[in-house]
Design a protein around this motif. Structure first.
Motif, mmCIF file in Angstrom:
data_model
loop_
_atom_site.group_PDB
_atom_site.id
_atom_site.type_symbol
_atom_site.label_atom_id
_atom_site.label_comp_id
_atom_site.label_asym_id
_atom_site.label_seq_id
_atom_site.Cartn_x
_atom_site.Cartn_y
_atom_site.Cartn_z
ATOM 1 N N GLY A 264 0.802 -1.220 0.000
ATOM 2 C CA GLY A 264 0.000 0.000 0.000
ATOM 3 C C GLY A 264 0.830 1.262 0.000
ATOM 4 N N GLY A 265 2.003 1.198 0.636
ATOM 5 C CA GLY A 265 2.862 2.377 0.690
ATOM 6 C C GLY A 265 3.454 2.728 -0.653
ATOM 7 N N ASN A 266 3.962 1.727 -1.354
ATOM 8 C CA ASN A 266 4.523 1.948 -2.696
ATOM 9 C C ASN A 266 4.550 0.602 -3.412
ATOM 10 N N TYR A 267 3.593 0.383 -4.287
ATOM 11 C CA TYR A 267 3.410 -0.913 -4.943
ATOM 12 C C TYR A 267 4.644 -1.314 -5.750
ATOM 13 N N GLN A 268 5.156 -0.377 -6.545
ATOM 14 C CA GLN A 268 6.301 -0.681 -7.407
ATOM 15 C C GLN A 268 7.556 -0.970 -6.590
ATOM 16 N N ALA A 269 7.783 -0.159 -5.567
ATOM 17 C CA ALA A 269 8.960 -0.368 -4.713
ATOM 18 C C ALA A 269 8.884 -1.708 -3.994
ATOM 19 N N ALA A 270 7.682 -2.082 -3.544
ATOM 20 C CA ALA A 270 7.497 -3.364 -2.868
ATOM 21 C C ALA A 270 7.798 -4.525 -3.817
ATOM 22 N N ALA A 271 7.326 -4.405 -5.063
ATOM 23 C CA ALA A 271 7.574 -5.455 -6.052
ATOM 24 C C ALA A 271 9.057 -5.597 -6.343
ATOM 25 N N LEU A 272 9.748 -4.466 -6.484
ATOM 26 C CA LEU A 272 11.177 -4.483 -6.751
ATOM 27 C C LEU A 272 11.977 -5.016 -5.565
ATOM 28 N N SER A 273 11.391 -4.923 -4.368
ATOM 29 C CA SER A 273 12.063 -5.415 -3.152
ATOM 30 C C SER A 273 11.837 -6.911 -2.934
ATOM 31 N N GLY A 274 11.093 -7.529 -3.838
ATOM 32 C CA GLY A 274 10.873 -8.971 -3.733
ATOM 33 C C GLY A 274 9.571 -9.373 -3.066
ATOM 34 N N VAL A 275 8.729 -8.400 -2.743
ATOM 35 C CA VAL A 275 7.434 -8.709 -2.123
ATOM 36 C C VAL A 275 6.497 -9.269 -3.186
ATOM 37 N N ASN A 276 5.816 -10.352 -2.865
ATOM 38 C CA ASN A 276 4.834 -10.944 -3.782
ATOM 39 C C ASN A 276 3.570 -10.091 -3.750
ATOM 40 N N THR A 277 3.582 -8.997 -4.485
ATOM 41 C CA THR A 277 2.492 -8.008 -4.420
ATOM 42 C C THR A 277 1.151 -8.598 -4.851
ATOM 43 N N LYS A 278 1.172 -9.425 -5.895
ATOM 44 C CA LYS A 278 -0.081 -10.031 -6.376
ATOM 45 C C LYS A 278 -0.632 -11.012 -5.341
ATOM 46 N N GLY A 279 0.280 -11.795 -4.752
ATOM 47 C CA GLY A 279 -0.144 -12.756 -3.733
ATOM 48 C C GLY A 279 -0.720 -12.077 -2.502
ATOM 49 N N ILE A 280 -0.117 -10.956 -2.092
ATOM 50 C CA ILE A 280 -0.603 -10.212 -0.925
ATOM 51 C C ILE A 280 -1.998 -9.647 -1.198
ATOM 52 N N THR A 281 -2.195 -9.090 -2.398
ATOM 53 C CA THR A 281 -3.513 -8.558 -2.760
ATOM 54 C C THR A 281 -4.545 -9.682 -2.805
ATOM 55 N N PHE A 282 -4.166 -10.810 -3.392
ATOM 56 C CA PHE A 282 -5.060 -11.975 -3.453
ATOM 57 C C PHE A 282 -5.438 -12.431 -2.048
ATOM 58 N N LEU A 283 -4.457 -12.474 -1.153
ATOM 59 C CA LEU A 283 -4.694 -12.875 0.236
ATOM 60 C C LEU A 283 -5.689 -11.947 0.925
ATOM 61 N N ALA A 284 -5.554 -10.637 0.695
ATOM 62 C CA ALA A 284 -6.424 -9.659 1.353
ATOM 63 C C ALA A 284 -7.888 -9.884 0.981
ATOM 64 N N TYR A 285 -8.159 -10.140 -0.283
ATOM 65 C CA TYR A 285 -9.547 -10.310 -0.729
ATOM 66 C C TYR A 285 -10.090 -11.700 -0.401
ATOM 67 N N THR A 286 -9.219 -12.700 -0.413
ATOM 68 C CA THR A 286 -9.646 -14.034 0.024
ATOM 69 C C THR A 286 -10.033 -14.004 1.495
ATOM 70 N N ASN A 287 -9.228 -13.307 2.283
ATOM 71 C CA ASN A 287 -9.528 -13.151 3.707
ATOM 72 C C ASN A 287 -10.845 -12.410 3.924
ATOM 73 N N MET A 288 -11.131 -11.427 3.050
ATOM 74 C CA MET A 288 -12.388 -10.691 3.167
ATOM 75 C C MET A 288 -13.579 -11.620 2.979
#
Length: 389
Positions: A264-288
């Motif tokens: 949420g802070g910086n999507y592109q920076a998180a992706a470049l840092s190795g964070v699985n951005t798509k997986g995290i977003t998927f997790l958030a909505y699955t949890n919802m």
């Protein structure tokens, strides 16, 4: 003086909640309509607004990923509630198996939403708006436009019962639980404070820490006394406490929780840092979807019926609770504690206006104004920080 300003700044919504509560108490007492703090009304506040706390906890995770929201939560509540009514009342299926199936369906609904948003890049607003219409339609189809009731007592006891059942020990038991809980929170918080201090983290002053814990303890013990004078500790309060504790721990003390804030802070920076951005977003909505299913099970138990119109505007209350509790409209900022405070604020608002006999249409207008004010406060604060920096 500067320390006082910092304390006020960090606890703005909590102070506003206290002020609003006192205002409603004054108005209700003055109108001769009993009190906001009667034991029975405290129990009603918990049962009537449990859905806000549960859904706002899940909605916070969606908002953290970039200011996105899930508009389909109310419809998921209706759909899973319709499934619960069909399985438990119409089919007479085993209670535990029915609950398990409902939770699985909720997870699948959330995963359906998360897939389109995270992996196909469909805007969250569009995907969840489509889900809102689709899931609501399926709820009407399953129930054929009818309401199913009543649910068996063997199901209702999991959500509508009180502890302890023996009225002779009720007050002493609830008071003891309140005191033990207060002591536990103080000890755990003190341990975490010492650990943070030992590794060089910036922490609040010890006096501020003590004052905050004393206030929390007074609220817990006061609520315990009121609940003890009524029916005891509601089962739904235990469920809420478990959910809040688990998600607070998840967002504040796990790697995946930190990744939510990074995305949420910086999507592109998180992706470049190795964070699985798509997986995290998927997790958030699955949890919802999972929490929407829990809300559905709680709601059908509370109303003792499953209706296709259930869950209307639930998503709006959850979104409002998150923003009122300090979540940023841009994502990356917000806490479970804040979402709970926002949920309690919405509950006090709903309950106070209802006791005062304010028309339902005016209640909607007031909640809309409060939501707008919370978002404006967030935007103005963010702009001010950018200017100062």
């Amino acid at each position: 003086m500067e320390k006082i300003k910092q304390v006020i700044r960090k606890n703005t919504m909590l102070l506003i909640l206290i002020i609003v509560t006192l205002i409603f108490q004054f108005l209700i007492t003055r109108s001769g309509s009993s009190s906001l703090f009667t034991p029975a009304n405290i129990t009603n506040l918990i049962s009537q607004n449990a859905y806000v706390v549960i859904l706002s906890t899940g909605m916070l995770l969606c908002i953290l990923t970039g200011g996105n929201v899930d508009l389909s939560t109310g419809s998921m509540v209706a759909l899973v509630g319709a499934l619960a009514g069909t399985l438990i009342v119409r089919q007479g299926l085993n209670i535990h198996l029915s609950i398990f199936l409902c939770l699985i369906v909720g997870i699948l609904l959330g995963a359906w939403q998360g897939f389109w948003i995270a992996y196909v890049n469909v805007p969250a607003f569009i995907a969840t708006l489509a889900g809102m219409l689709t899931f609501r339609g399926f709820a009407w189809i399953i129930l054929d436009g009818l309401t199913i009731s009543p649910f068996p007592q063997s199901y209702l006891k999991y959500f509508n019962s009180f502890i302890p059942s023996n009225p002779e020990i009720r007050f002493v038991f609830t008071l003891t639980v309140g005191i033990l809980l207060s002591v536990t929170i103080f000890v755990v918080s003190l341990v975490f404070r010492l650990r943070k201090k030992s590794i060089g983290y910036k922490i609040i002053s010890f006096s501020s820490f003590i004052v905050r814990k004393i206030l929390i303890s007074l609220v817990i013990i006061g609520a315990s006394i009121l609940l003890g004078k009524d029916k005891g500790i509601p089962a739904i309060l235990i469920i809420l406490s478990i959910i809040v504790f688990v998600y607070h721990y998840f967002t504040s003390r796990t790697v995946y929780g930190r990744h939510l804030y990074a995305v949420g802070g910086n999507y592109q920076a998180a992706a470049l840092s190795g964070v699985n951005t798509k997986g995290i977003t998927f997790l958030a909505y699955t949890n919802m979807g999972f929490l929407s299913a829990i809300t559905a099970l709680v709601s059908v138990a509370r109303f003792n019926s499953a209706a296709p119109s259930a869950g209307s505007s639930y998503e709006m209350d959850a979104i409002a609770a998150c923003y009122i509790g300090g979540a940023s409209a841009y994502g990356g900022i917000g806490t479970v504690r804040g979402a709970v405070i926002g949920g309690v604020f919405m509950g006090i608002l709903n309950n106070g206006m209802s006791i005062l006999g304010i028309d339902a249409n005016w209640q909607m207008a007031v909640k809309g104004f409060v939501l707008l004010a919370a978002v404006i406060f967030d935007v103005v604060s963010k702009n001010r920080v950018q200017v100062e920096s």
